[in-house]
Design a protein around this motif. Sequence first.
Motif, PDB file in Angstrom:
ATOM      1  N   LEU A 193     -49.794 -64.465  68.496  1.00 40.25           N
ATOM      2  CA  LEU A 193     -51.131 -64.720  68.999  1.00 40.25           C
ATOM      3  C   LEU A 193     -51.559 -66.144  68.675  1.00 40.25           C
ATOM      4  N   LEU A 194     -52.611 -66.599  69.331  1.00 47.93           N
ATOM      5  CA  LEU A 194     -53.049 -67.981  69.168  1.00 47.93           C
ATOM      6  C   LEU A 194     -53.440 -68.297  67.727  1.00 47.93           C
ATOM      7  N   ASP A 195     -53.985 -67.307  67.007  1.00 49.19           N
ATOM      8  CA  ASP A 195     -54.439 -67.558  65.631  1.00 49.19           C
ATOM      9  C   ASP A 195     -53.358 -67.263  64.591  1.00 49.19           C
ATOM     10  N   VAL A 196     -52.091 -67.271  64.986  1.00 44.98           N
ATOM     11  CA  VAL A 196     -51.001 -67.009  64.054  1.00 44.98           C
ATOM     12  C   VAL A 196     -51.059 -68.005  62.893  1.00 44.98           C
ATOM     13  N   ASP A 197     -50.633 -67.557  61.730  1.00 46.56           N
ATOM     14  CA  ASP A 197     -50.596 -68.406  60.535  1.00 46.56           C
ATOM     15  C   ASP A 197     -49.434 -69.395  60.657  1.00 46.56           C
ATOM     16  N   LEU A 198     -49.742 -70.630  60.994  1.00 44.82           N
ATOM     17  CA  LEU A 198     -48.688 -71.626  61.178  1.00 44.82           C
ATOM     18  C   LEU A 198     -48.009 -71.978  59.867  1.00 44.82           C
ATOM     19  N   ASP A 199     -48.741 -71.947  58.780  1.00 44.84           N
ATOM     20  CA  ASP A 199     -48.131 -72.255  57.488  1.00 44.84           C
ATOM     21  C   ASP A 199     -47.027 -71.251  57.147  1.00 44.84           C
ATOM     22  N   ALA A 200     -47.237 -69.989  57.530  1.00 47.47           N
ATOM     23  CA  ALA A 200     -46.197 -68.984  57.290  1.00 47.47           C
ATOM     24  C   ALA A 200     -44.958 -69.280  58.126  1.00 47.47           C
ATOM     25  N   LEU A 201     -45.161 -69.804  59.324  1.00 48.08           N
ATOM     26  CA  LEU A 201     -44.028 -70.161  60.172  1.00 48.08           C
ATOM     27  C   LEU A 201     -43.325 -71.421  59.677  1.00 48.08           C
ATOM     28  N   VAL A 202     -44.030 -72.243  58.925  1.00 39.04           N
ATOM     29  CA  VAL A 202     -43.407 -73.424  58.324  1.00 39.04           C
ATOM     30  C   VAL A 202     -42.552 -73.015  57.127  1.00 39.04           C
ATOM     31  N   SER A 203     -43.067 -72.123  56.311  1.00 41.91           N
ATOM     32  CA  SER A 203     -42.334 -71.713  55.106  1.00 41.91           C
ATOM     33  C   SER A 203     -41.198 -70.743  55.430  1.00 41.91           C
ATOM     34  N   GLY A 204     -41.360 -69.942  56.487  1.00 45.56           N
ATOM     35  CA  GLY A 204     -40.287 -69.031  56.884  1.00 45.56           C
ATOM     36  C   GLY A 204     -39.186 -69.787  57.605  1.00 45.56           C
TER      37      GLY A 204
ATOM     38  N   VAL B 117     -35.488 -69.844  59.873  1.00 49.08           N
ATOM     39  CA  VAL B 117     -34.594 -69.123  60.779  1.00 49.08           C
ATOM     40  C   VAL B 117     -33.316 -68.787  60.010  1.00 49.08           C
ATOM     41  N   PRO B 118     -32.821 -67.560  60.109  1.00 49.96           N
ATOM     42  CA  PRO B 118     -31.608 -67.192  59.355  1.00 49.96           C
ATOM     43  C   PRO B 118     -30.459 -68.159  59.614  1.00 49.96           C
ATOM     44  N   ASP B 119     -29.788 -68.539  58.540  1.00 51.20           N
ATOM     45  CA  ASP B 119     -28.675 -69.484  58.633  1.00 51.20           C
ATOM     46  C   ASP B 119     -27.370 -68.727  58.848  1.00 51.20           C
ATOM     47  N   GLN B 120     -27.323 -67.979  59.930  1.00 53.95           N
ATOM     48  CA  GLN B 120     -26.141 -67.186  60.262  1.00 53.95           C
ATOM     49  C   GLN B 120     -26.155 -66.893  61.751  1.00 53.95           C
ATOM     50  N   ASP B 121     -25.029 -66.495  62.278  1.00 54.15           N
ATOM     51  CA  ASP B 121     -24.960 -66.170  63.695  1.00 54.15           C
ATOM     52  C   ASP B 121     -25.829 -64.950  63.994  1.00 54.15           C
ATOM     53  N   PRO B 122     -26.558 -64.952  65.118  1.00 56.03           N
ATOM     54  CA  PRO B 122     -27.381 -63.795  65.453  1.00 56.03           C
ATOM     55  C   PRO B 122     -26.528 -62.589  65.819  1.00 56.03           C
ATOM     56  N   ALA B 123     -27.084 -61.412  65.553  1.00 58.81           N
ATOM     57  CA  ALA B 123     -26.386 -60.175  65.903  1.00 58.81           C
ATOM     58  C   ALA B 123     -26.294 -60.040  67.421  1.00 58.81           C
ATOM     59  N   PRO B 124     -25.269 -59.376  67.933  1.00 58.33           N
ATOM     60  CA  PRO B 124     -25.167 -59.181  69.384  1.00 58.33           C
ATOM     61  C   PRO B 124     -26.381 -58.441  69.936  1.00 58.33           C
ATOM     62  N   LEU B 125     -26.744 -58.759  71.158  1.00 61.35           N
ATOM     63  CA  LEU B 125     -27.890 -58.110  71.791  1.00 61.35           C
ATOM     64  C   LEU B 125     -27.504 -56.711  72.271  1.00 61.35           C
ATOM     65  N   PRO B 126     -28.443 -55.781  72.237  1.00 69.36           N
ATOM     66  CA  PRO B 126     -28.167 -54.448  72.770  1.00 69.36           C
ATOM     67  C   PRO B 126     -28.103 -54.477  74.301  1.00 69.36           C
ATOM     68  N   ARG B 127     -27.506 -53.476  74.866  1.00 65.28           N
ATOM     69  CA  ARG B 127     -27.458 -53.376  76.335  1.00 65.28           C
ATOM     70  C   ARG B 127     -28.872 -53.214  76.885  1.00 65.28           C
ATOM     71  N   GLY B 128     -29.085 -53.763  78.058  1.00 67.00           N
ATOM     72  CA  GLY B 128     -30.391 -53.629  78.695  1.00 67.00           C
ATOM     73  C   GLY B 128     -31.449 -54.520  78.083  1.00 67.00           C
ATOM     74  N   HIS B 129     -31.054 -55.576  77.390  1.00 70.21           N
ATOM     75  CA  HIS B 129     -32.036 -56.446  76.737  1.00 70.21           C
ATOM     76  C   HIS B 129     -32.859 -57.204  77.777  1.00 70.21           C
ATOM     77  N   SER B 130     -34.019 -57.674  77.335  1.00 71.75           N
ATOM     78  CA  SER B 130     -34.916 -58.419  78.214  1.00 71.75           C
ATOM     79  C   SER B 130     -34.462 -59.873  78.333  1.00 71.75           C
TER      80      SER B 130
ATOM     81  N   LYS C 278     -33.805 -73.913  59.840  1.00 72.66           N
ATOM     82  CA  LYS C 278     -35.008 -74.715  60.057  1.00 72.66           C
ATOM     83  C   LYS C 278     -36.250 -73.822  60.035  1.00 72.66           C
ATOM     84  N   PRO C 279     -37.447 -74.421  59.873  1.00 73.59           N
ATOM     85  CA  PRO C 279     -38.671 -73.617  59.893  1.00 73.59           C
ATOM     86  C   PRO C 279     -38.810 -72.819  61.181  1.00 73.59           C
ATOM     87  N   GLU C 280     -39.324 -71.615  61.059  1.00 73.86           N
ATOM     88  CA  GLU C 280     -39.514 -70.761  62.230  1.00 73.86           C
ATOM     89  C   GLU C 280     -40.428 -71.404  63.267  1.00 73.86           C
ATOM     90  N   LEU C 281     -41.269 -72.330  62.841  1.00 72.41           N
ATOM     91  CA  LEU C 281     -42.148 -73.020  63.779  1.00 72.41           C
ATOM     92  C   LEU C 281     -41.328 -73.778  64.827  1.00 72.41           C
TER      93      LEU C 281
END
Length: 265
Positions: free
Chosen positions: A46-57, A59-72, A88-91
């Motif tokens: 949402l527009l009022d998301v806590d940006l500081d939390a996205l800065v401190s969080g 992105v996992p430093d590993q390969d992403p898991a395979p997507l399930p069938r029928g993904h969007s 890197k930061p989630e932001l």
Amino acid sequence: MGRQTGGRMHGEDGFETYPDGMRDLIAARRRRRAGLVYHEGEALPLLDVDLDALVSGLVPDQDPAPLPRGHSSFARKRHDLLPDFRGKPELCLLNALLIANLRKFNWPEQAPALFLRIWREKADLLLEHLNSRWLISSIITFAEHGPTEADRRIGQSMNVLFSLMKLYEYERQYSGTPSDEPFRIPGRAKGPLPLNMLGFQIVGGDLEANLLLDIVEQALAAPNAGPLATALMDRLNRDPRNIFRRFALMRHRLELMRLNREEAG
């Protein structure tokens, strides 16, 4: 204009680059810009998301898991972007997801305002962590979604600049000459330029300087996109692998050749 033959328009050499003119390009853009599809439980913050939390969080430093069938298509886009932002930061990932949405013909309601908010409040962090590719994608997004005319103008100008540079620089690689090496001064082909445009003087000419100065002035006038545009122009100025640096080197060589002739005379 080309000549009309058998109901089809032809160019000077009997062919057109795009046989159906601009209609082909318009149709292709419409196909590519269909909005992303979200499944239940998927959404942008949402527009009022806590940006500081996205800065401190991070992105996992590993390969992403395979997507399930029928993904969007949204899940596919997010999955494809994850490797670009490992550790890197989630932001940074959110910025890329917003760009992916805003390049379509429709997007979640909060996407434009959220994109502008993160660049108003966290520009310094994004400039620190994003590579040039994503900084260019960000400034191009201002072309359509900038809140002021000045922001949209600089976004569009830099879109044209970097898009044409990418086309030219990539084709140039087929010449076999490295991107940081100017062409030789002797041996220039004498054929006409496209649309019979005139050439320009390497020494004493100011075409490329005026082009860049116009963009710099637009950047200084843009209240939201200006810092991003200025940072990109600084990066371009420091990068040795572009047409502007090569012209500067060629200009220097020509000036040395002139001085040597004067001393020899």
